[in-house]
Structure formats: structure tokens, C-alpha cells
Design an enzyme around this catalytic site. Structure first.
Site, PDB file in Angstrom:
ATOM      1  N   GLY B 166      -4.498  39.167   6.682  1.00  0.00           N
ATOM      2  CA  GLY B 166      -3.602  39.153   7.844  1.00  0.00           C
ATOM      3  C   GLY B 166      -3.960  40.161   8.917  1.00  0.00           C
ATOM      4  N   ILE B 205     -19.785  39.383  12.703  1.00  0.00           N
ATOM      5  CA  ILE B 205     -20.461  38.232  13.308  1.00  0.00           C
ATOM      6  C   ILE B 205     -19.605  37.714  14.450  1.00  0.00           C
ATOM      7  CG2 ILE B 205     -21.268  35.891  12.878  1.00  0.00           C
ATOM      8  CD1 ILE B 205     -21.939  36.971  10.007  1.00  0.00           C
ATOM      9  N   HIS B 210     -16.297  28.239  11.879  1.00  0.00           N
ATOM     10  CA  HIS B 210     -15.568  28.355  10.613  1.00  0.00           C
ATOM     11  C   HIS B 210     -15.687  27.004   9.906  1.00  0.00           C
ATOM     12  CE1 HIS B 210     -11.856  29.529   8.184  1.00  0.00           C
ATOM     13  NE2 HIS B 210     -12.069  28.259   7.874  1.00  0.00           N
ATOM     14  N   LYS B 239      -5.738  28.745  12.977  1.00  0.00           N
ATOM     15  CA  LYS B 239      -6.388  27.457  13.209  1.00  0.00           C
ATOM     16  C   LYS B 239      -5.460  26.540  13.999  1.00  0.00           C
ATOM     17  CE  LYS B 239      -8.678  27.924   8.747  1.00  0.00           C
ATOM     18  NZ  LYS B 239      -8.572  27.581   7.316  1.00  0.00           N
ATOM     19  N   GLU B 277     -14.180  29.159   2.118  1.00  0.00           N
ATOM     20  CA  GLU B 277     -14.434  29.263   3.559  1.00  0.00           C
ATOM     21  C   GLU B 277     -15.770  29.956   3.809  1.00  0.00           C
ATOM     22  OE1 GLU B 277      -9.962  29.300   5.417  1.00  0.00           O
ATOM     23  OE2 GLU B 277     -10.915  31.247   5.115  1.00  0.00           O
ATOM     24  N   ASN B 292      -9.546  30.279  -0.533  1.00  0.00           N
ATOM     25  CA  ASN B 292      -8.094  30.069  -0.481  1.00  0.00           C
ATOM     26  C   ASN B 292      -7.684  29.345  -1.748  1.00  0.00           C
ATOM     27  OD1 ASN B 292      -7.796  29.432   3.105  1.00  0.00           O
ATOM     28  ND2 ASN B 292      -7.886  31.326   1.944  1.00  0.00           N
ATOM     29  N   ARG B 294      -5.248  27.669  -3.011  1.00  0.00           N
ATOM     30  CA  ARG B 294      -4.054  26.848  -2.814  1.00  0.00           C
ATOM     31  C   ARG B 294      -4.456  25.633  -1.985  1.00  0.00           C
ATOM     32  NH1 ARG B 294      -3.862  27.712   2.586  1.00  0.00           N
ATOM     33  NH2 ARG B 294      -4.497  29.784   3.251  1.00  0.00           N
ATOM     34  N   ARG B 340      -2.430  20.746  15.008  1.00  0.00           N
ATOM     35  CA  ARG B 340      -1.185  21.363  14.536  1.00  0.00           C
ATOM     36  C   ARG B 340      -0.223  21.439  15.716  1.00  0.00           C
ATOM     37  NH1 ARG B 340      -2.653  26.328  10.446  1.00  0.00           N
ATOM     38  NH2 ARG B 340      -4.488  25.362   9.485  1.00  0.00           N
TER      39      ARG B 340
END
Lengths: 160, 449, 160, 449
Positions: B166, B205, B210, B239, B277, B292, B294, B340
Site C-alpha cells: 500500500g 524501474i 504491468h 488499476k 505479477e 496476489n 487471492r 473499472r
């Protein structure tokens, strides 16, 4: 829109001949009506469901706990003077410390703030629930052994 | 086939609805939990049962482990699906489920913990032969080691908290004069945020895509990958648009990324669905970023191009079934994009909760909407602002983009502001349509406006 | 729109005979009503549509003909006593039989039921449109050569 | 690629919305036409422009050819899409478009006329080598010929109007004593209904599946088929549920049906998208039933299993482009089912128009909704009662059925009655799940209830 904004609005109206004002801002709607004989009427219509909104819970699938809450609702309306003691946690409701023991309280019992009135079992722990008002138990709203959810009314109390 | 009889969903919003859908298709009963702010929420209306677990604040409801475990007990549920966010990557929660005899629909607490400790995860990856961004071996414990590492890898560098996440305890350093102060600041922040002052150093970087790979593993040692997703359109590490396949990944690179992702999952002893990722830089280097542990918000784009229902497979895996899909069964067909849709101002991204007075969802061929919103629903201000995911599929990327444009055009929401206009701008931009962009996409979009 | 803007609005109203004003700006909506002795409340905009119904045409893509109809609407409300003559077909509206000829009717013309008042061209055919009421033309609502749809008002007539 | 600049849609409801979607994805402007009863309809809201063409009665609005041609003229549209129903299979309309220099998005007036004359179509098929139900060669003009034909084919027989359609001038005859009266009645009805008393005789097939094949043809002589749809779940010749592929069609039969369909299309000199309907009887005989010279309600199930956007291809074909899909490109993936959701009582099928006070559409993976309904819309009583098509896709038929069940479960419509409960019964029935049923499905469903 916060209360201070509404207060400011009220102040603005003083000394004008405005009879009604309606302001909608950031999702809050305020309507102020003025009159000579009657006091100012303030209707804040923010959270209230509009007439066309789908029925909240009633149309959903059968919901164990919520169904009971619904039954209780009309009674609460009849007796607005009663106070309800609600469940602070999710768990199983027990009226007595052990199956053999008499209940902590019954209809008619006088209770005092802080007095243990039931137990709610959650995660294998017995949580003693205390009355948060002084008064007389008018109704026990949940059956012994039944599951309760957060905020579910447990007892009706006639406060003193 | 092993199946749960009843699953409790420890989440809200569109992902709770998504999980109810998967359970229904498997014939599993569902229990919704909700805060008092969500009594009228769609996941509550759709589930077979529901339990109110606390007041609006997440800490006292959706993050309240005892309340959720109690809700499982009073409803006789067999398993918990954590969704994403909230408790999904909390190893204590996975452990609490295990202790209480509840199946956790996710990997083991050990895998969550291992992948969650970023410095530890780096070590695990290096040992497994998965490339990581050049940097320190584990935490750097004194000023001399910091200098040594940085001199080896060169500026710019990023100092990160080992226990982090975070953005907390993170410091980018551009030149030598800033290094020591940044190091000490990062340590102090890490300690304050995570109770652990360990930090490590990585090459920073600046220009990257991604790219992440969906994996699935059973507890019999079988593990497959479902191709990649490109999530380079981000705003402040958030994202906004995802797509599959990535416009810059060819078959050879797909296989390489997939093989690395499976290697990573195996190293974490992973046993459910998860995502590895990667950073893909301008020089076509691939580096492990994080795993991740999940299901992800953007899983639908993979579902659309593979025809595999990831959530259903996830539940079957958690019930102890072996993987029923073979790597050779996985075929990528066409192109999928997700936008989204957030309840936010489309320019300033300020949250816009409130009553939805009208909502008309897009439909027709190649359009999927995952949402918990409906006409008359009051979007509560307490939670994430994402109110819908609009996902399209086309025979190729061009068709998918045109389809997304027309779907955004017909998506009507009144009463609150949404990011629909922002997405229209993205889809109309030559930059997005070219497919040649990196994580600085939004900056470049705003420059060109 | 902030409270100071509302204050300014209130000030603007002083000394005018405006009884009600409604302003919508930057997402804020304000309605002010004045006076206690005023005649019956007329709330045209509110009554026009049930609160829950989506805006019919206004929210849609720009619609050539409907947009003009919308402009006309308030006028019709002001003058409910006028009769409107509407187009019975889809086509192009012409006020005169040939480009050089004078119009069939103009504002102020007295017309009789059955009298030709315009032409609507549809499928290369010139269709003579007749007045369906006796009266005086109060307004011509459509420009010469413009497209009209079914039911679109063409003329306002003060009936006799 | 040839493209129209602006298309006028001579239809309403979900198909008008469907066509707007296809146009948008092709970058084509759209014009909606509507009656006064449809001023607030979704197709009017979504189109770029709209024209009111008449009062609620279809004869004066959606069937009003001069009004529609005038609407094309005043909006400078280049083409008309007729949708299905209304003027879609009216050769005079196709001709009026040609005369006015407007492109008609469909086949030529000649093809429509040839396929629309049932007795003529039988002859064309026989000549082309497409099997037709045993019966008379063309119209039967006297009693003796009727007796002769019937003695050859055996009872039961059906007497049909040559110019027919919609059940008028149709008589089923079970035994000899009824034959002559039925023949004269059919003639009289045909004359009254179509101004043409010609009738012909066919063997009446009591137990059959309705299987149809989607075809696409360009005006360069290329024609392909997109596999079959099974529409055996019918109530009074009204399709209620459709699926693709058919549970009784294997690869060999699919190829056979496809080849016959292409043969039929070529015989009608067909040049757009269309559907060839077949009877598939209990003895596995295949007979030509009729050709629908327009897009069909159930086209989405084919779109789902092939990934081909039929409406977009249709528009491109009408603009004069060659077919861009080869027969070998057509692959059937998974299984798709469509339920037609009507505003009707789910038991008695009595129409239920009125205000929709709440509507929550299903979503998530493998679910498509084609609808023009929204919360606050007043379903007018003047038109067809279908308010939505719910289409699902799954990896196989079982997954598709479970997905349809959960989608029906989460489809909420308040204010009017719908056939959603009827479809739940269908999907839950063992008969439907077995795949082994014929056009008497509904009778058998009701018997078992």
C-alpha cells in the site's frame, strides 16, 4: 452539506419575505418553508428511500434473523416509548447461564444498567450481555438458543 | 466431486455477487454477511441467507474476524470465500478458519504469509530461479550495506518495507545525496506502519508494463497458467483498465511468463487460484513483482478469453478436488478488456457516493457486467468506490475496443458521478488503441488532452 | 454553488414581483418561493413528470425534431387556451405552394377548418395539410423547409 | 470496406437496440423511428437521432411504409435495417427501398417473395435436391388430385395455403371422412386471408424437433453456414427456448444440415443472413420447412458459440462487401441457451403490460441480456410481449443449464408479470435436461407437473 450549512441558510432567510427554499447539494436536499403562525419546517431528505426504490429486505430471499426483525417492527411502532436492547455481536442467544439455571431476566423483571441479562455465545466464548438502560422488561424478542445478528433487538424495556 | 453444502462470503459488492453466482451454478447455498450500511445491498438480496455482522466501519464488520467466524457457526456454513481486499490476504484469518474447522477458499496461511513478506518472497523467487529486480539480498541492516547495494545497481532505486504494501514505507531515491535520509525515513515509516522496521533496496524501474499471469494449483501438485493480463493503465498504482491477452506478449513470451508463474506458485507451495505479477521493462526484461494470493478484480478478462469460470474452479479446488483442466486445454480466443467503473468524479477522481436514481446497464454480444448496483441503491461512502466492472470480448483487440466504446456509450448512471467519461477518453485515445504504452499511460493521456 | 451565491440570489429578488425561482448550477439545485399572499402555487416543471421516471427525450442524444418540440412546451403551458395543429405525417414542411408564392397563412391570419395551411412533402409527394379548427394563427412553430415528425406541432391557433 | 454513413432502424424493442449496438461498433450513425407510444423507449434514447412516425397502432407506424421512407429522406439515411417482424419479410417494402435508392439490409425482394410463397418454395427446394415433406406438386386444384396425393402419402395430412403463414388457411386432417370439408374450408380461408385460394397438401408430422441453420451469403456467390439451433421448446408454434448446438445433432448431421441449408439459400439466390428451418422427425428424416429471410430472435445463441457478430456481418454484406468469414473459420465452442422473457402471466401466458417499477438484470460470466427494458419504463400494450432475451453460454450443456438457472434466479422484474417462473420450471425439468424431447415438450412438461 452539514448542519452548519443549514443553520447558515436559516440565518440568510431572516428578514426576507421568502416563504420556501429548496437546496440540493452533494446528495443532500433541504427544503425550508416559513410561515407566520407555524414554526419553520425543515425536511431533510437525504437518506430516506424514494418511493420508487425497491423494497429493501422484504423482497429478498428468506433471511433467518432479518425475518424476525421485521416481525418486531410494527410492535416497536406501537410502543415508541419502549427502548430496545440490541445484540452487540453475532452469535447464539441464551437466556440463562447454564441450561438448568433460571433465566437472567423475564417479562416484568426490573433491570438496571450494567446488569447481565443474557449470554451470547460466539466462537465458543460465552459473552455476558448487560442492560444499557434502567427499566422493566416488556418483551423478550428472541427464543433461547436462537442465532442473532449484529444490531438485532433482544429485549424491549420500559425505561424509568 | 467434493462440494461444500453452504459457503459464507466474507465480502460485499460485486465480488460477493460474483461468488454467489458461482455457488449457485455449483448448487451450493450461500450466506451473505453485511454491515448495517449494506442491509439493502444486492449481495444480501441474492444470497440464500444473510447475517448482519456490525456497523458501517470495515474494522468492525468486514474486517471483524470473530463476527465472521460466529456467522459461519450460526449458519452452519462449511467454507468461507474471502473475495479480494478485506481479509483475503490476512494469514491470521486463514488460520482462524483452519482452527475453527472451516474451509478457507484460498491458499494456506503459510503461502499467504510467505508471499506477503516482500523481502522473503524475493529470496524465495531467487532460489526458485525466478528473476527479481536487481537489489539487496534480504533486508539491509546498516548504512554501509545500503551504499554497497546501490553502487552495484545504480540510481534510481526504491527502498521498500519488507512487511510492506500500500505504498507505506516506500521511498524512491534519484541521487546519492538523498539516499541516507530516505533510508532512515523508510525504516521509521515501516516500523510505524507494520511494527517491523526492516527495509530492502531494489532498482527502481521507471518505465514498465504491468503484466500478470493467472495460475491455478491443486493440492496434488498440479499447477497450470491461464495466460496473462496487461494492467498497465494505472493511476497511482490503482488499476483502471485491464486486458487479455497483452498487446506486447507473443506466444513465446506467454509461455515464458507462464512457466515462470508456475515456478513461482510452486515455490510458495501454492494450492488455489492466484496471480503472479511481473514487471516487463522497455528492454524486455521480465522481473517478479509480487504474488496476489487471492482472486483478482480483473479475473473476468481471463475468463472471457479462456472460457474458464475461475471462481467455480477455485471453489472446487478448495473443496479438495484435483485440477480438472489440463494446460493443453487452455486456449486463448479473441481479446477481452475490462474497465473499472468507480463512483468518482471522472476528472478529479473524488468519490461520489449517493443514491442511484437511474441505471441502464449495457448488454448485447460480447458484453459482461459485474455489479452490485441497481436503480434505487444508495452507494455507501464507507467502502471502495468501484460500483461496476464492464468487461467486453471481441474477435480481436480492435473489435474489443469498439465494443467497449459502444458499451460505455450506452451505460447510463444517474444520481452519482462515475468514471465512465474517463474510460471513453481512454478508449478513444490513439495511445491506447496503438497498444504501445506503459504505466505512465495516464500522464501521457492528460498531456495529449 | 455556495451559500453566498444563494444570498445574492435572495437579494436579487427583493423589490421584484417574482414569486418563485429555481436555479441549477454545478450540481446544486435551489428553488426559492416568495410571498404569503400569492395565488395558488403553479409548479409546471414538477408536475410534468413523475419523480421516478427517467427524463424522456432530454437525456437522449440530440434529436432534431424533438428538441424543437421541447422548446415549444413551456409556451403551450402558458397559453393552454390555444389549439395546436400537428403534423399528420413525416416529411418536409413548406409554408407556400411554390418557393416564389406567398405563404398559405401567417401570424394573424384567420383560418377555417379544412383550409390548406401548409404542405408537407413525403416520398416526393406534396401533401396539403388543412386546418382542423377555426381561429387565428398565433404562431408558426416550424421553419419553412424543415423536417417534421408525426404529431409535431406546426401552428398555434387561437380558436373561435 | 464499404460502410453506410447512417442507418435507419425500422423496428423497436430489443432488436432495434441490438442493431444500434452493431452500428455503433462499426462507426455508423443511427436513426430510430417510433410511434407515439414509444417516445420514451430505449431504442429512441440510444439512437443518434429519432423520428416519430405515427400513432401506437403498428399499421400506422411500424408498418407504415411511406412514413418510414419519408423518415429516411428527412434524416439523409443511406440504409434501412428492418429487424424481424413488422416489414422484415415484406417484398413490397424491400422494393420500395430499392425504388427510393435506399439500401435494404436483407436479401432482395425476389428472394423474399420466392421463399415467402410456400408452395413455390417447395418446388424450388425439390428442384434443388433439398428434401421436402411428402405432398402435392404445387397447388391442388380439384378434389380428385387431393384424394390422389393423400392416398399416396397417407394420413394424417395438413392442407396449407400457398400464400400462407400464421396458421391461416391451415387444416390438419386425420381421416378420410374429414378430407373434402377440410379442403374446401382451407381454400375459402386462404382466399379470404391472402386473396389467393391456392392450397397444397403435405404429410402432417406429429412428432418432430425444430432445427434450423443460420446461413450467410454475399452477392459474389459465396455462402456459408454457422451451425444449427434447436428451437423445439414451443407453445402454439411460438418459440420459447432455443439452444445451440442441438443436443441431437452430431458432426455428421451438422454437416449434412449445413450443406442442405447452403443449397437452399443458393436456390433462393440468397444474399444476406438468413435461416433455413428443418423438420427433424423421430425416424431421423430431415425435411425443409421454410426459409426465414431476415435475422431471427434467437440469433444470439449462434453468436455465442461461434464468436461471430451476425448483425455486424449482415450490415457489411448489405453494404456490398464480400463475406469475410470462411466456412473453415466457423468453430462451435461450448453450448448456448436463450430464454425469451415475455411480459406475460407465467402460467396462462396472458399479456401483462404496464410500468416496470424495478428491474435487476442478471450478469457475470457467460450471461448476455438483450433488452430494451429499464426501471421506470411502461411496457406498451400495443406490441409483442417479449421484453428481454436472456442468453447464456457454458463450456457444455450442463454448465449452460446451471448458468441459466442461476441467471433466472437473479433476474428481478417488479410491476409486471413475466415468464421467468415458467423458464425456471423448464430448466429444472428432467425432460429438458435430458435433451430428449420434441415440439410437444410443453404438453409433456405440464403433464409431469
Amino acid at each position: 452539506m452539514e448542519n452548519k450549512d443549514i443553520k447558515e441558510l436559516l440565518k440568510l432567510l431572516q428578514g426576507t419575505d421568502v416563504s420556501e427554499i429548496e437546496v440540493e447539494r452533494d446528495g443532500t436536499k433541504v427544503r425550508i418553508k416559513r410561515g407566520f403562525a407555524q414554526p419553520a419546517e425543515i425536511m431533510v431528505a437525504a437518506a430516506a428511500q424514494p418511493a420508487f426504490a425497491p423494497q429493501p429486505v422484504a423482497t429478498a430471499q428468506p433471511v433467518t434473523a432479518a425475518a424476525q426483525a421485521a416481525e418486531v417492527a410494527p410492535m416497536l411502532d406501537e410502543s415508541a416509548r419502549y427502548v430496545k436492547i440490541t445484540s452487540p455481536i453475532v452469535g447464539s442467544f441464551y437466556r440463562s447461564p447454564t441450561p438448568e439455571a433460571p433465566p437472567f431476566v423475564d417479562v416484568g423483571s426490573e433491570v438496571r444498567k450494567g446488569q447481565v441479562i443474557c449470554i451470547i455465545e460466539a466462537m465458543k466464548l460465552m459473552n455476558e450481555i448487560e442492560a444499557d438502560a434502567d427499566g422493566r422488561i416488556v418483551k423478550v424478542l428472541v427464543q433461547n438458543g436462537q442465532s442473532v445478528e449484529y444490531g438485532q433487538p433482544l429485549f424491549l424495556v420500559d425505561p424509568r | 466431486m467434493n462440494l461444500f453444502g453452504k459457503v459464507l462470503i466474507a465480502n460485499r459488492g460485486e465480488i460477493a455477487v460474483r461468488i454467489i453466482r458461482a455457488c449457485r451454478e455449483l448448487g451450493i447455498k450461500t450466506v451473505a454477511v453485511h454491515s448495517t450500511a449494506d442491509s439493502n445491498a444486492l449481495h444480501v438480496r441474492l444470497a440464500d441467507e444473510s447475517v448482519c455482522i456490525g456497523p458501517p466501519q470495515s474494522t468492525q464488520s468486514y474486517l471483524n474476524i470473530p463476527a465472521i467466524i460466529s456467522a459461519v457457526e450460526i449458519t452452519d456454513s462449511e467454507a468461507i470465500h474471502p473475495g479480494y481486499g478485506f481479509l483475503a490476504e490476512n494469514p491470521q484469518f486463514a488460520e482462524a478458519c483452519r482452527t475453527s474447522g472451516i474451509a478457507f477458499i484460498g491458499p494456506t496461511a503459510e503461502s499467504i504469509r510467505m508471499a506477503g513478506d516482500k523481502s522473503k518472497a524475493r529470496e524465495v523467487m531467487k532460489k526458485a530461479g525466478v528473476p527479481v529486480v536487481p537489489g539487496s539480498d534480504g533486508p539491509v541492516s546498516d548504512e554501509a550495506s545500503v551504499v554497497e547495494v546501490v553502487e552495484k545497481i545504480g540510481y534510481p532505486v526504491i527502498i521498500k518495507a519488507s512487511a510492506g504494501g500500500g505504498g507505506k514505507g516506500m521511498r524512491v531515491v534519484e541521487k546519492k545525496s538523498e539516499l541516507m535520509q530516505a533510508y532512515h525515513m523508510a525504516q521509521r515509516e515501516a516500523l510505524a506502519a507494520f511494527g517491523n522496521g526492516d527495509v530492502y533496496v531494489e532498482k527502481f524501474i521507471t518505465s514498465m508494463r504491468h503484466i500478470e499471469v493467472q495460475v491455478m494449483a491443486d493440492n496434488k501438485g498440479k499447477c497450470i497458467y491461464l495466460g496473462e493480463r496487461d494492467c498497465s493503465v494505472q493511476r497511482r498504482h490503482q488499476k483502471l483498465v485491464e486486458e487479455a491477452p497483452s498487446p506486447v506478449v507473443n506466444d513465446a513470451l506467454r509461455k515464458k511468463l507462464g512457466t515462470l508463474a508456475v515456478k513461482a506458485a510452486r515455490a510458495f507451495r501454492y494450492t488455489n487460484v492466484g496471480t503472479v505479477e511481473f514487471i516487463y521493462d522497455d528492454d524486455q526484461n521480465v522481473y517478479f513483482m509480487e504474488m496476489n494470493t487471492r482472486v483478482q478484480v480483473e479475473h473476468p478478462v481471463t475468463e472471457y478469453v479462456t472460457g474458464i469460470d475461475i471462481i467455480k474452479e477455485q471453489i472446487l479446488l478448495a473443496a479438495g478436488n484435483p485440477l480438472r483442466i489440463k494446460q493443453t486445454d487452455v486456449k486463448i480466443t479473441g481479446h477481452s478488456i475490462e474497465c473499472r467503473i468507480n463512483a468518482e468524479d471522472p476528472v478529479k477522481f473524488v468519490p461520489s457516493p449517493g443514491l442511484i436514481t437511474s441505471i441502464i446497464l449495457p448488454g448485447g454480444p460480447g458484453v459482461r457486467v459485474d455489479t452490485a448496483a441497481y436503480c434505487g441503491w444508495n452507494v455507501p461512502p464507507h467502502y471502495d468506490s468501484m460500483i461496476a466492472k464492464l468487461i467486453v470480448h471481441g474477435r480481436d483487440r480492435d473489435e474489443a475496443i469498439m465494443r467497449m466504446r459502444r458499451a460505455l456509450e450506452e451505460f447510463i448512471v444517474e444520481g452519482i458521478r462515475t468514471t465512465i467519461p474517463f474510460h471513453k477518453r481512454v478508449m478513444e485515445s490513439d495511445l491506447f488503441r496503438s497498444g504501445q504504452f506503459n504505466t505512465k499511460f495516464i500522464e501521457r493521456l492528460n498531456e495529449s488532452a
